[in-house]
Design a protein around this motif. Structure first.
Motif, mmCIF file in Angstrom:
data_model
loop_
_atom_site.group_PDB
_atom_site.id
_atom_site.type_symbol
_atom_site.label_atom_id
_atom_site.label_comp_id
_atom_site.label_asym_id
_atom_site.label_seq_id
_atom_site.Cartn_x
_atom_site.Cartn_y
_atom_site.Cartn_z
ATOM 1 N N GLY A 1 0.811 -1.195 0.000
ATOM 2 C CA GLY A 1 0.000 0.000 0.000
ATOM 3 C C GLY A 1 0.846 1.246 0.000
ATOM 4 N N LYS B 1 -4.317 6.841 3.358
ATOM 5 C CA LYS B 1 -3.699 5.523 3.341
ATOM 6 C C LYS B 1 -4.545 4.577 2.496
ATOM 7 N N ILE B 2 -3.872 3.808 1.653
ATOM 8 C CA ILE B 2 -4.523 2.752 0.871
ATOM 9 C C ILE B 2 -3.677 1.500 1.017
ATOM 10 N N GLU B 3 -4.263 0.444 1.573
ATOM 11 C CA GLU B 3 -3.523 -0.793 1.814
ATOM 12 C C GLU B 3 -4.394 -1.985 1.439
ATOM 13 N N MET C 1 -9.526 -5.607 1.156
ATOM 14 C CA MET C 1 -9.283 -4.216 1.527
ATOM 15 C C MET C 1 -8.933 -4.116 3.001
ATOM 16 N N ILE D 1 -8.163 1.969 4.370
ATOM 17 C CA ILE D 1 -8.349 2.886 3.240
ATOM 18 C C ILE D 1 -9.077 4.110 3.786
#
Length: 378
Positions: free
Chosen positions: A65, A77-79, A89, A92
């Motif tokens: 991410g 944050k995007i993981e 997911m 996020i």
């Protein structure tokens, strides 16, 4: 194709983390993006007198991410997770932080409980405390506010009560969650906090008025759910938690009590389940424990250090009055973690598990396990 893509991403991540963490910055310094990720390689040997528990090796958790910072006070944050050949997911969200006030919206853990919210690479043992797995919470879509200062941390939020991977049609429920931490002792890096948390949830039609609490052994390698309580005719749910965290130089202590109460229709009795755990750690060779005031969590002692750990846990899903006997489990674990550097660590642990006669998998029994993990995180 999925496997090849994942392999390429893992090799790329390993190559970048071996030298320096990849960070991109704008010329004016008002935007920054940083690559994050982890890979956990687990193995275990299990000894059981009843349930057939096969020895196992697996890649337990893979994450990739990015964390972005922009306009000084904004972060995002995007993981994504790639465990067991499935994409899921994780965190996020978008967050605004002015130092004391934090507003967050997206998909993340509610401000309730402690142990299950700790990242897999930061957990002290291969598996979270069973009580946290059973009665802690999961990531949900929602919005929250946190006020944080030296002695106090107060969080509250509203969330969807429906799991993001639940595709059943119907109106979604909602949940209100809150957590309050008070730090009566703050002296340099030494900190003691006590906290309470609560969660109120109303199930929607997608959940069909049924709540299920379940947990296995303190291991990610065993799929069996040795504790399981299916609560039907549910109207709403209350959860309560109390916690203590102490960081005193090379000593670390964490304990938590969690309780779930389900109000049910008048024709049946309400349900109650609970549990608690306590764990202690000591840092050898180098470093000392730290503390994150925003999250209220202890941090690892650092590179070239060795942690010695011990944990005891009791989880009870039996409620005779409600007619629901989901089983009771006691488990004791000892272990250690060696941190080669900020990216690579090795974990080893031994656990002894005892179940009562109501456990849904083979009833009363005792078994043990030896587990290990090699982890890369950046």
């Amino acid at each position: 194709m999925m496997r090849h893509t994942l392999l390429i991403l893992m090799l790329l991540a390993c190559g970048m983390s071996a030298s320096a963490q990849l960070t991109l910055k704008s010329e004016k310094g008002d935007f920054e993006a940083r690559l994050i990720g982890r890979a956990l390689f687990d193995g275990g040997v299990f000894f059981s007198d009843k349930t057939a528990l096969g020895n196992s090796l697996e890649v337990y958790d893979v994450r990739l991410g990015t964390v972005v910072r922009f306009l000084e006070r904004w972060t995002g944050k995007i993981e994504l997770g790639f465990a067991k050949s499935k994409v899921s997911m994780k965190d996020i969200y978008i967050e605004y932080n002015d130092g004391k006030n934090v507003f967050k919206v997206g998909h993340y853990f509610e401000p309730f409980s402690l142990e299950y919210r700790i990242g897999t690479s930061d957990m002290k043992f291969n598996g979270a405390a069973v009580t946290g797995t059973a009665f802690g919470d999961r990531r949900r879509l929602g919005i929250s506010y946190t006020y944080n200062c030296d002695v106090l941390n107060v969080s509250g939020g509203m969330f969807s009560d429906k799991d993001i991977d639940n595709t059943e049609k119907g109106d979604e429920g909602y949940a209100l969650s809150g957590r309050v931490l008070y730090r009566p002792y703050v002296k340099g890096k030494d900190i003691i906090h006590v906290g309470v948390s609560s969660r109120f949830g109303v199930q929607g039609k997608a959940e069909k008025n049924k709540l299920t609490y379940s947990a296995g052994a303190p291991s990610n390698l065993i799929p069996e759910k040795f504790l399981k309580a299916e609560v039907t005719e549910a109207i709403n749910e209350w959860k309560f938690g109390a916690e203590v965290v102490m960081v005193l130089d090379k000593w670390y202590f964490q304990s938590e009590y969690l309780m779930a109460h389900v109000n049910r229709k008048a024709s049946v009795e309400n349900y109650n389940g609970d549990g608690w755990y306590a764990q202690v750690g000591y840092a050898l060779l180098n470093g000392r424990y730290g503390y994150n005031k925003m999250s209220g969590m202890a941090t690892a002692p650092g590179a070239k250090s060795l942690e010695i750990l011990c944990r005891y846990n009791i989880t009870n899903m039996n409620d005779k009055d409600a007619g629901i006997m989901g089983g009771k489990q006691n488990d004791f674990s000892i272990g250690g973690i060696y941190y080669f550097n900020k990216y690579v660590a090795v974990k080893m642990s031994y656990s002894l598990v005892s179940l009562d006669k109501y456990a849904p998998v083979d009833g009363k029994q005792t078994f043990s396990m030896i587990q290990g993990r090699i982890q890369l995180s950046f």
